[in-house]
Design a protein around this motif. Structure first.
Motif, PDB file in Angstrom:
ATOM      1  N   THR A 263       0.811  -1.215   0.000  1.00 51.63           N
ATOM      2  CA  THR A 263       0.000   0.000   0.000  1.00 51.63           C
ATOM      3  C   THR A 263       0.846   1.267   0.000  1.00 51.63           C
ATOM      4  O   THR A 263       0.340   2.341  -0.287  1.00 51.63           O
ATOM      5  CB  THR A 263      -0.923   0.016   1.231  1.00 51.63           C
ATOM      6  N   ASN A 264       2.144   1.143   0.336  1.00 50.54           N
ATOM      7  CA  ASN A 264       2.964   2.346   0.400  1.00 50.54           C
ATOM      8  C   ASN A 264       3.280   2.875  -0.982  1.00 50.54           C
ATOM      9  O   ASN A 264       3.367   2.130  -1.934  1.00 50.54           O
ATOM     10  CB  ASN A 264       4.259   2.043   1.152  1.00 50.54           C
ATOM     11  N   GLU A 265       3.425   4.141  -1.089  1.00 50.25           N
ATOM     12  CA  GLU A 265       3.786   4.770  -2.345  1.00 50.25           C
ATOM     13  C   GLU A 265       5.212   5.296  -2.233  1.00 50.25           C
ATOM     14  O   GLU A 265       5.730   5.555  -1.155  1.00 50.25           O
ATOM     15  CB  GLU A 265       2.824   5.923  -2.651  1.00 50.25           C
ATOM     16  N   SER A 266       5.832   5.473  -3.391  1.00 51.97           N
ATOM     17  CA  SER A 266       7.183   6.013  -3.369  1.00 51.97           C
ATOM     18  C   SER A 266       7.152   7.497  -3.034  1.00 51.97           C
ATOM     19  O   SER A 266       6.121   8.156  -3.075  1.00 51.97           O
ATOM     20  CB  SER A 266       7.842   5.806  -4.734  1.00 51.97           C
ATOM     21  N   THR A 267       8.314   8.002  -2.633  1.00 51.80           N
ATOM     22  CA  THR A 267       8.444   9.422  -2.331  1.00 51.80           C
ATOM     23  C   THR A 267       7.936  10.240  -3.520  1.00 51.80           C
ATOM     24  O   THR A 267       8.334  10.018  -4.649  1.00 51.80           O
ATOM     25  CB  THR A 267       9.918   9.769  -2.069  1.00 51.80           C
ATOM     26  N   SER A 268       7.016  11.151  -3.287  1.00 44.90           N
ATOM     27  CA  SER A 268       6.410  11.887  -4.396  1.00 44.90           C
ATOM     28  C   SER A 268       6.464  13.389  -4.154  1.00 44.90           C
ATOM     29  O   SER A 268       6.665  13.854  -3.041  1.00 44.90           O
ATOM     30  CB  SER A 268       4.952  11.449  -4.590  1.00 44.90           C
ATOM     31  N   GLY A 269       6.263  14.151  -5.209  1.00 38.63           N
ATOM     32  CA  GLY A 269       6.193  15.592  -5.100  1.00 38.63           C
ATOM     33  C   GLY A 269       7.534  16.298  -5.121  1.00 38.63           C
ATOM     34  O   GLY A 269       7.594  17.514  -5.170  1.00 38.63           O
TER      35      GLY A 269
ATOM     36  N   LYS B 106      13.263  18.268  -7.656  1.00 41.29           N
ATOM     37  CA  LYS B 106      12.677  19.602  -7.569  1.00 41.29           C
ATOM     38  C   LYS B 106      12.529  20.096  -6.135  1.00 41.29           C
ATOM     39  O   LYS B 106      12.216  21.250  -5.904  1.00 41.29           O
ATOM     40  CB  LYS B 106      11.295  19.603  -8.241  1.00 41.29           C
ATOM     41  N   GLY B 107      12.731  19.225  -5.183  1.00 38.64           N
ATOM     42  CA  GLY B 107      12.511  19.606  -3.791  1.00 38.64           C
ATOM     43  C   GLY B 107      13.697  20.347  -3.189  1.00 38.64           C
ATOM     44  O   GLY B 107      14.823  20.297  -3.698  1.00 38.64           O
ATOM     45  N   ASN B 108      13.417  21.012  -2.090  1.00 40.18           N
ATOM     46  CA  ASN B 108      14.474  21.695  -1.350  1.00 40.18           C
ATOM     47  C   ASN B 108      15.056  20.810  -0.257  1.00 40.18           C
ATOM     48  O   ASN B 108      16.107  21.116   0.311  1.00 40.18           O
ATOM     49  CB  ASN B 108      13.925  22.985  -0.722  1.00 40.18           C
ATOM     50  N   ASP B 109      14.332  19.739   0.070  1.00 34.83           N
ATOM     51  CA  ASP B 109      14.819  18.791   1.065  1.00 34.83           C
ATOM     52  C   ASP B 109      15.564  17.668   0.361  1.00 34.83           C
ATOM     53  O   ASP B 109      15.116  17.157  -0.674  1.00 34.83           O
ATOM     54  CB  ASP B 109      13.650  18.210   1.864  1.00 34.83           C
TER      55      ASP B 109
ATOM     56  N   THR C   4      22.615  11.862  -3.011  1.00 32.95           N
ATOM     57  CA  THR C   4      21.727  12.995  -2.701  1.00 32.95           C
ATOM     58  C   THR C   4      22.495  14.299  -2.501  1.00 32.95           C
ATOM     59  O   THR C   4      21.947  15.388  -2.726  1.00 32.95           O
ATOM     60  CB  THR C   4      20.895  12.687  -1.447  1.00 32.95           C
ATOM     61  N   LYS C   5      23.753  14.218  -2.075  1.00 26.47           N
ATOM     62  CA  LYS C   5      24.544  15.444  -1.904  1.00 26.47           C
ATOM     63  C   LYS C   5      24.795  16.115  -3.246  1.00 26.47           C
ATOM     64  O   LYS C   5      24.792  17.349  -3.351  1.00 26.47           O
ATOM     65  CB  LYS C   5      25.866  15.111  -1.222  1.00 26.47           C
ATOM     66  N   ALA C   6      24.977  15.283  -4.301  1.00 25.18           N
ATOM     67  CA  ALA C   6      25.237  15.830  -5.626  1.00 25.18           C
ATOM     68  C   ALA C   6      24.005  16.487  -6.232  1.00 25.18           C
ATOM     69  O   ALA C   6      24.111  17.318  -7.149  1.00 25.18           O
ATOM     70  CB  ALA C   6      25.741  14.728  -6.557  1.00 25.18           C
ATOM     71  N   LEU C   7      22.814  16.137  -5.724  1.00 26.43           N
ATOM     72  CA  LEU C   7      21.575  16.699  -6.281  1.00 26.43           C
ATOM     73  C   LEU C   7      21.486  18.210  -6.067  1.00 26.43           C
ATOM     74  O   LEU C   7      20.779  18.911  -6.799  1.00 26.43           O
ATOM     75  CB  LEU C   7      20.352  16.019  -5.647  1.00 26.43           C
ATOM     76  N   LYS C   8      22.186  18.721  -5.070  1.00 25.98           N
ATOM     77  CA  LYS C   8      22.125  20.159  -4.799  1.00 25.98           C
ATOM     78  C   LYS C   8      22.705  20.968  -5.951  1.00 25.98           C
ATOM     79  O   LYS C   8      22.178  22.028  -6.314  1.00 25.98           O
ATOM     80  CB  LYS C   8      22.875  20.474  -3.500  1.00 25.98           C
TER      81      LYS C   8
END
Length: 527
Positions: free
Chosen positions: A31-37, A85-88, A143-147
């Motif tokens: 039932t869980n969904e992947s990280t979205s938005g 696209k997120g800031n987090d 994830t550090k490179a995503l910045k």
């Protein structure tokens, strides 16, 4: 000791228990969904230059992707772009493709240290790290490179049906996905193994070859599912990339052939529907040719052929089941429902793949569910064949007596009614065409002990069981000689339930007073 009926009840209920556990687990777990938005996925089929840079890839004509990407039998490279696209920025992110049979996937991410590449797919050996027991392609995102570099890229290519179903997970979500996938397939393959062992044991006890053919079908289906789900690469051939790349089409073809063999044996198609004999033979030759060709020639045509033949064979066998059922062969109803369930699963999966139905774990694995239902219903059909009982009692109607067959004696039976009921069943359902038909099968069908039925046949017919059944077969053979005067005598012998020409000749002469050849000659002279 269990009664005969109780044994069949246990045999039928146990697989259903596994199914309920299997279904409940997935209804709760998936039932869980992947990280979205926080990200957007794009794709393109543009040709990319050999020398790839981050700016050159960004400049391509990207198409937003909001659902699994289905391109059919597409063999050219496809590029996927994931834009954060997120800031987090979570501490850890994973990109998972929940389809196991891609040839190659190359994950590209630009970091402060330059271009980082990860590879996975059928043409790549099993992963040594990063959830090495997980069957789906998996990549860890820096994830550090995503910045400073918010885009990551994936180059995908396959010689098969192109279905890309990406999921982005945090570390906790990834762990949950791994465990749910493991539990799902553990139960699925446990059921297959259980049913295989069950039917092998039934075959050993009954010597009914339908169960042996069914075991072969389960075994072939199991290896197909092992290859399809990616567990073949994980546990059976982790470093054999050539075999891993070709096993799916091979096992898919063999599984389809095995269901033709089982269907022919279970429904006695060559005897009940002789016109299907040639088409099924042609299908079998095409399927086996395709299977072995796929081992030496890597081409998408092999995958397309087996998909096309599978559709035709599925509708053909379902139609055959309906025709046999109309011939009063009651057990065919389970067979028809089984094929209906599988066809519903195939249609559901394709509607999902074409984005008509929303993405869901049940739809993404519809083929496994359809195969599961099919196997359980085939089990019902097989056991009904040897365990079916008549509603009409063969005892004198005495309300005060319980119909406990094992406590009755021949003196308490109505021999005329027994013979009448059995004769009616033999004629309507043509049970005598089954070469595995024996005294125990027929006695069980009519709630009799074998010694009781044998005694009734001896008293009322003046012969033993085999002679009595052979009489029906010989009459059928005589009818075939009239309607098909050019048909080979050996083929006639096999089609009416004999397993050798010598047994047929001996029985024919005992009943008709002449050999089959002499009878045929006399019929031709008379005509």
């Amino acid at each position: 000791m269990f009664s005969h009926r109780l044994k069949f009840s246990v045999t039928l209920i146990t697989p259903l228990f596994f199914f309920l556990l299997f279904f409940t687990l997935n209804c709760k777990g998936q039932t869980n969904e992947s990280t979205s938005g926080s990200y957007q996925v794009y794709y393109t089929t543009e040709v990319v230059a050999e020398e790839k840079t981050e700016s050159s890839l960004r400049s391509l004509d990207w198409i937003p992707l909001h659902a699994p990407l289905q391109l059919g039998f597409y063999t050219k490279p496809v590029w996927i772009r994931l834009e954060w696209k997120g800031n987090d920025f979570p501490e850890t992110l994973f990109l998972e493709n929940q389809v196991a049979y891609f040839d190659s996937l190359r994950f590209l991410q630009w970091t402060s240290g330059g271009l980082q590449i990860q590879e996975d797919g059928d043409l790549v050996p099993k992963r040594k790290t990063l959830y090495s027991e997980h069957p789906f392609s998996l990549f860890q995102i820096d994830t550090k490179a995503l910045k400073s570099h918010p885009d990551v890229f994936l180059e995908i290519q396959t010689i098969s049906n192109f279905l890309f179903a990406p999921k982005i997970w945090t570390s906790e979500e990834m762990m949950q996905s791994v465990f749910q996938t493991r539990d799902y397939f553990l139960i699925f393959f446990s059921v297959l193994l259980f049913v295989l062992i069950l039917n092998l044991s039934v075959y050993v006890n009954t010597r009914n070859t339908s169960f042996l053919y069914y075991c072969f079908y389960i075994l072939c289906s199991g290896f197909y599912q092992i290859s399809y789900t990616g567990y073949g690469k994980i546990y059976f051939w982790p470093n054999d990339t050539n075999w891993n790349d070709r096993s799916l089409v091979f096992f898919g073809s063999i599984a389809l052939w095995s269901v033709i063999l089982f269907s022919n044996r279970f429904l006695l198609l060559s005897k009940r529907l002789p016109k299907l004999k040639l088409p099924l033979l042609v299908f079998s030759i095409l399927i086996l040719t395709n299977a072995f060709t796929s081992l030496f020639v890597k081409h998408i045509i092999c995958d397309q052929i087996i998909h096309f033949i599978a559709i035709i064979v599925s509708f053909t066998l379902m139609g055959a089941g309906i025709l046999v059922f109309r011939q009063k062969y009651k057990m065919a109803i389970y067979y028809i429902i089984a094929w209906f369930c599988l066809l519903v699963a195939i249609v559901s999966f394709n509607l999902y793949a074409f984005n008509v139905l929303p993405d869901h774990f049940l739809l993404r694995n519809a083929i496994q569910y359809g195969n599961f239902f099919e196997i359980i219903l085939f089990q019902f059909a097989l056991l009904a064949r040897i365990g079916e009982t008549k509603e009409t009692s063969v005892l004198f109607p005495k309300p005060e007596l319980k119909l406990n067959v094992s406590e009755q004696r021949i003196a308490n039976l109505n021999p005329e009614l027994v013979i009448q009921n059995i004769d009616s069943s033999l004629v309507k359902e043509k049970l005598y065409l089954d070469e595995d038909l024996n005294l125990q099968n027929v006695a069980s069908k009519f709630q009799l002990r074998p010694d009781q039925l044998s005694a009734i046949i001896n008293v009322k017919q003046g012969m033993n069981f085999n002679q009595w059944i052979n009489g029906y077969r010989i009459r059928e053979a005589c009818e075939l000689m009239k309607t098909s005067p050019d048909k080979n005598i050996l083929n006639i012998a096999f089609s009416v339930g004999f397993n050798s020409k010598s047994a047929f000749n001996e029985a024919f002469k005992r009943v008709m007073g002449e050999t089959p050849t002499e009878y045929r000659k006399r019929m031709k002279v008379g005509s």
